[in-house]
Design an enzyme around this catalytic site. Structure first.
Site, mmCIF file in Angstrom:
data_model
loop_
_atom_site.group_PDB
_atom_site.id
_atom_site.type_symbol
_atom_site.label_atom_id
_atom_site.label_comp_id
_atom_site.label_asym_id
_atom_site.label_seq_id
_atom_site.Cartn_x
_atom_site.Cartn_y
_atom_site.Cartn_z
ATOM 1 N N HIS A 190 -3.708 22.696 -19.233
ATOM 2 C CA HIS A 190 -4.537 21.669 -19.854
ATOM 3 C C HIS A 190 -3.730 20.473 -20.346
ATOM 4 O O HIS A 190 -4.291 19.390 -20.551
ATOM 5 C CB HIS A 190 -5.334 22.262 -21.016
ATOM 6 N N GLY A 191 -2.450 20.648 -20.544
ATOM 7 C CA GLY A 191 -1.666 19.508 -20.977
ATOM 8 C C GLY A 191 -0.283 19.909 -21.442
ATOM 9 O O GLY A 191 -0.040 21.056 -21.826
#
Length: 431
Positions: free
Chosen positions: A277-278
């Site tokens: 997700h990051g």
């Protein structure tokens, strides 16, 4: 999510064809996976890695790195089309689908524009027939338009409006000034915002796909009605959770090698899910957090305890765990995470008059929150199913008319809000 939803024979089937591949094919698979991951790591994680290495050098008393590193700009949607490319190669290698001989078909699959930048993650084996033989019908176009408008309404009417409260609390109230009520207002608002923002995009992508003759699989199935984190991940971002299940969890051994290996696999999968997700420690913490609860729900005494609770309390447990998870996910750094957790537990007081949260709760936000709660529950699908089960042609005509009028009204309202509002991109564009 994973350990209890995979039939044993499916795991065996996925891995059974390993020995039927020669060295060239294995080399091609390895090269393909390495290349895809190399691009993903460079564009998405190089800044994160360099910044953390530099921080370690400073902690050790050095002046930092001996070279300068230019910040890398993240390409839009790289996480999604990278995973699609990898799934194609892996499925071809294991004989799940035949390789296409038309490079244009492959390009069409990887760059399929409706879901290119924010999912759902589509597998080639699910749509290759549709790429080869696209079929567009009026019924499909009609259904696609309706699905698109519903997704647009989720985003514009609910997600964008309730983001006023979520962004107000997370971005404007200093971490040290958070209180119990303000923290929970922000977290509840974000819990609704991220669901309607992301599921709204998925609906729009599915709807546009229908208009062009493609039928994408569902990506959300009312996750907030779940009674456990395991069930939540069967309903939330289904294309991602099943991707990790099939291409990581099962190859690691799944649930076939004993409890400890299963727990390790769950933890590794969700650690990487968070990192997907990051490139932030908050996402890693969020992944570890969910993985820990999935492991906890596999432990016999906790599973028995959870199932012994009334369903209402099981829902409360899920909503509490998921909401705390979203507080970790939304925070900008770990310092803000700890501040939110402290405030949500009541350790920073009930209210703070210096930073009143009430200014973010206008009538429009409260109405959007109410709509969000209502549409998080499958009330209308159940009502529609009940009406359609009645052998009354007049009832079906009335239902269809109501749907058409409702869609027209929603579309007009969305256009008005878009024309008078500010730019508010989809949350998953950053991933």
């Amino acid at each position: 999510m994973i350990a209890k939803t995979i039939p044993e024979n499916r795991e065996v089937d996925f891995l059974s064809k390993k020995g039927n591949r020669d060295h060239r094919q294995k080399l091609a698979l390895t090269l393909s996976i390495f290349t895809n991951l190399a691009f993903l790591i460079y564009f998405k994680y190089s800044n994160f890695l360099i910044d953390n290495v530099d921080a370690v050098f400073h902690l050790l008393g050095s002046d930092g790195l001996f070279f300068t590193f230019k910040k890398v700009i993240l390409p839009l949607g790289i996480s999604f089309y990278t995973f699609q490319s990898m799934s194609y190669t892996i499925d071809v290698y294991f004989g799940k689908v035949k390789a296409t001989r038309k490079f244009l078909d492959f390009l069409c699959y990887v760059t399929l524009f409706p879901q290119l930048v924010a999912g759902p993650i589509v597998r080639y084996r699910d749509i290759y027939e549709q790429i080869k033989y696209p079929t567009v019908t009026m019924e499909l176009v009609e259904a696609g338009i309706g699905r698109f408008i519903l997704g647009l309404a989720k985003k514009v009417i609910i997600a964008n409006t309730i983001s006023i409260a979520a962004d107000g609390v997370f971005d404007q109230i200093p971490s040290g000034e958070l209180c119990f009520l303000s923290a929970w207002v922000g977290v509840i608002a974000y819990t609704l915002q991220i669901y309607f923002d992301f599921s709204g995009y998925s609906d729009m992508a599915i709807g546009i796909g229908m208009m062009f003759g493609f039928r994408f699989l569902e990506n959300f199935n009312y996750p907030y009605i779940s009674k456990s984190i395991q069930e939540f991940w069967r309903r939330w971002h289904i294309s991602l959770s099943t991707w990790f299940r099939d291409y990581l969890y099962i190859p690691l051994g799944g649930n076939r090698r004993g409890k400890l290996i299963r727990y390790r696999n769950l933890w590794v999968v969700f650690l990487l899910c968070g990192l997907w997700h990051g490139a932030e420690w908050t996402f890693i913490a969020w992944g570890v957090y969910h993985g820990s609860f999935l492991i906890l729900e596999q432990i016999k005494w906790f599973k028995k305890l959870l199932k012994g609770l009334p369903e209402a309390l099981q829902h409360c447990y899920l909503l509490m765990v998921a909401s705390i998870g979203w507080a970790i996910f939304r925070s900008e750094n770990m310092a803000q995470v700890f501040a939110f957790l402290k405030a949500m537990s009541g350790l920073q007081g009930l209210q703070n008059t210096s930073y009143p949260y009430q200014e973010f709760l206008g009538m429009d936000v409260l109405l959007a929150g109410l709509l969000g709660i209502i549409f998080s529950i499958p009330i209308f699908p159940s009502l529609k199913q009940h009406v359609e089960s009645l052998e009354m042609s007049s009832g079906k005509i009335i239902l269809d008319l109501f749907q058409y009028l409702n869609l027209v009204a929603l579309f007009i309202l969305c256009i008005i809000l878009l024309s008078s509002g500010v730019h508010n991109p989809f949350l998953y564009f950053r991933f």
